[in-house]
Design a protein around this motif. Structure first.
Motif, PDB file in Angstrom:
ATOM      1  N   SER A 155       0.856  -1.191   0.000  1.00  0.00           N
ATOM      2  CA  SER A 155       0.000   0.000   0.000  1.00  0.00           C
ATOM      3  C   SER A 155       0.888   1.235   0.000  1.00  0.00           C
ATOM      4  N   THR A 192      -0.150   4.441 -11.432  1.00  0.00           N
ATOM      5  CA  THR A 192      -1.521   3.974 -11.451  1.00  0.00           C
ATOM      6  C   THR A 192      -1.553   2.508 -11.883  1.00  0.00           C
ATOM      7  N   ASN A 193      -2.764   1.968 -12.015  1.00  0.00           N
ATOM      8  CA  ASN A 193      -2.914   0.578 -12.448  1.00  0.00           C
ATOM      9  C   ASN A 193      -3.159   0.439 -13.948  1.00  0.00           C
ATOM     10  N   GLU A 234      -6.705   5.098 -15.702  1.00  0.00           N
ATOM     11  CA  GLU A 234      -6.527   5.706 -14.381  1.00  0.00           C
ATOM     12  C   GLU A 234      -5.520   6.854 -14.431  1.00  0.00           C
ATOM     13  N   HIS A 279      -5.937  12.321  -4.001  1.00  0.00           N
ATOM     14  CA  HIS A 279      -5.918  11.227  -4.972  1.00  0.00           C
ATOM     15  C   HIS A 279      -5.234  10.031  -4.328  1.00  0.00           C
ATOM     16  N   THR A 301      -4.582   5.326  -4.645  1.00  0.00           N
ATOM     17  CA  THR A 301      -4.769   4.030  -5.288  1.00  0.00           C
ATOM     18  C   THR A 301      -4.231   2.963  -4.358  1.00  0.00           C
ATOM     19  N   THR A 302      -4.942   1.870  -4.230  1.00  0.00           N
ATOM     20  CA  THR A 302      -4.466   0.785  -3.367  1.00  0.00           C
ATOM     21  C   THR A 302      -3.271   0.064  -3.972  1.00  0.00           C
ATOM     22  N   TYR A 303      -3.394  -0.317  -5.228  1.00  0.00           N
ATOM     23  CA  TYR A 303      -2.347  -1.135  -5.849  1.00  0.00           C
ATOM     24  C   TYR A 303      -1.282  -0.328  -6.580  1.00  0.00           C
ATOM     25  N   GLY A 304      -1.601   0.895  -6.985  1.00  0.00           N
ATOM     26  CA  GLY A 304      -0.691   1.657  -7.825  1.00  0.00           C
ATOM     27  C   GLY A 304       0.684   1.825  -7.204  1.00  0.00           C
TER      28      GLY A 304
END
Length: 397
Positions: free
Chosen positions: A75, A102-103, A107, A279, A281-284
């Protein structure tokens, strides 16, 4: 299960949002793919301009395997070394100052649009700012990206889109000028339109848009998701013209197969736009995808990928021009680098299907354009093989 059984199960289980070709791919090697029955295909799609380094690159694979054994996700509440290394190297090749991983490409576009509106909001406190996008553009399928995609057929079933988007004509500077108002905060465009027909921006147009933006403190967002990462012979297509954006998006070949994108910006924009909490993102930017980004950038340099593209792209253009001259049904070749298109006077679906049956993977860009976006390691011999197969497929029209 055999090929047909896999296809039938997929049709039962997966949401039908794709009209897939009737093969089940299993593995790849270089510029070739193999289906589960062992049939070999020459790939001139590269996962839609993703697999720049070709399939089964040992150094790339080994880097990812090693990272999987260390750590794949933490994370963004914590730092990780691959993200730091990847950001540093991406900044070096792009000349930009800040990176957000980003993913996906869509995104990345979402983040770019948010940054532009926040930048404008902090200047004047207004919430009615407008963004100018291009007709025939494509920026992705999420609501923000779809809102700036200049093709009504993609948008109409999902209206209303996000508001305050105006559309101008690509390569028509006066059209852009006519859309500017006192509320305009950004212009977004692709230096080479991909889905819109493999059309490069002219130098005059790109420099003209940049000048308009500088005059009015409007942010220039360049979408390099498909045309970036060496595909035009430059790491990013804008570098050919020296037209540096305020915000840039990238994805596809950035990770050469893992789901990763990024939006980048200048320090001027970064210091006056998105802040903590704006802004996320969990996976980014997790350690696995950033290991891929770092390794891709290393391999681009070590293997002189841009130099190779500049060397082999003229040969692809020559072969496609020869096909155009041979067949009246081909009305134009367009594109730049290893991002080319043949424009036909009829739909190309049957040609693409026939090519697949002959062991050549192609895709379209609109109903009457065949798109050529092979792995960047493609050779003259591969191009000859492609042209021979395609020639035979067109000849029987």
């Amino acid at each position: 299960m055999n090929m047909q059984e896999y296809i039938e199960e997929a049709e039962r289980d997966l949401l039908h949002t794709y009209n897939r070709y009737q093969i089940v791919l299993d593995r790849g090697e270089g510029v070739y793919l193999y289906d589960i029955e062992g049939i070999k295909y020459l790939d001139f799609v590269a996962g839609i301009a993703v697999f720049a380094l070709g399939y089964h690159n040992k150094e790339y694979n080994d880097a990812l395997k090693a990272q999987i054994d260390r750590l794949t996700h933490t994370s963004n509440y914590y730092y990780n070394v691959p993200a730091v290394n990847a950001a540093r190297k991406l900044k070096a090749v792009s000349g930009m100052d800040r990176v957000f991983f980003t993913n996906s490409g869509a995104e990345a576009v979402e983040g770019a649009l948010k940054a532009a509106r926040k930048y404008a909001y902090l200047k004047d406190g207004r919430t009615d700012h407008e963004i100018i996008a291009m007709n025939h553009s494509f920026h992705g399928r999420t609501f923000g990206a779809l809102s700036v995609t200049g093709n009504p057929k993609y948008r109409e079933a999902f209206a209303p889109m996000i508001g305050n988007i105006r559309f101008a004509d690509f390569n028509d500077l006066e059209s852009v000028r006519n859309q500017i108002t006192d509320r305009t905060c950004a212009v977004i465009l692709e230096p080479v339109q991909g889905e819109g027909g493999l059309t490069p921006a002219s130098e005059e147009f790109l420099k003209g848009v940049k000048a308009l933006c500088q005059e009015r403190d409007i942010l220039l967002i360049l979408d390099e998701i498909q045309c970036g990462m060496g595909r035009t012979g430059y790491m990013f297509a804008w570098q050919r013209y020296g037209v540096k954006p305020d915000i840039m998006t990238t994805a596809k070949a950035l990770g050469c197969g893992v789901p990763v994108g990024a939006f980048l910006m200048t320090e001027k924009v970064a210091s006056a736009s998105l802040a903590a909490g704006d802004h996320g993102t969990t996976y980014g930017g997790n350690p696995l995808v950033c290991t891929a980004v770092e390794k891709v950038l290393d391999l681009f340099e070590e293997n002189h990928i841009m130099e190779h593209v500049r060397e082999v792209a003229p040969y692809l253009e020559k072969c496609l021009d020869e096909l155009k001259d041979r067949y009246d049904c081909i009305v134009e070749r367009r594109g730049t680098g290893l991002m080319q298109g043949l424009v036909f006077d009829r739909p190309v679906g049957d040609i693409i299907t026939r090519a697949l049956e002959e062991g050549l993977i192609l895709i379209n860009a609109g109903p009457n354009i065949i798109r050529f976006v092979p792995p960047l390691i493609v050779s003259r011999e591969n191009i000859d093989e492609m042209a021979d197969i395609l020639d035979g497929c067109i000849a029987v029209l």
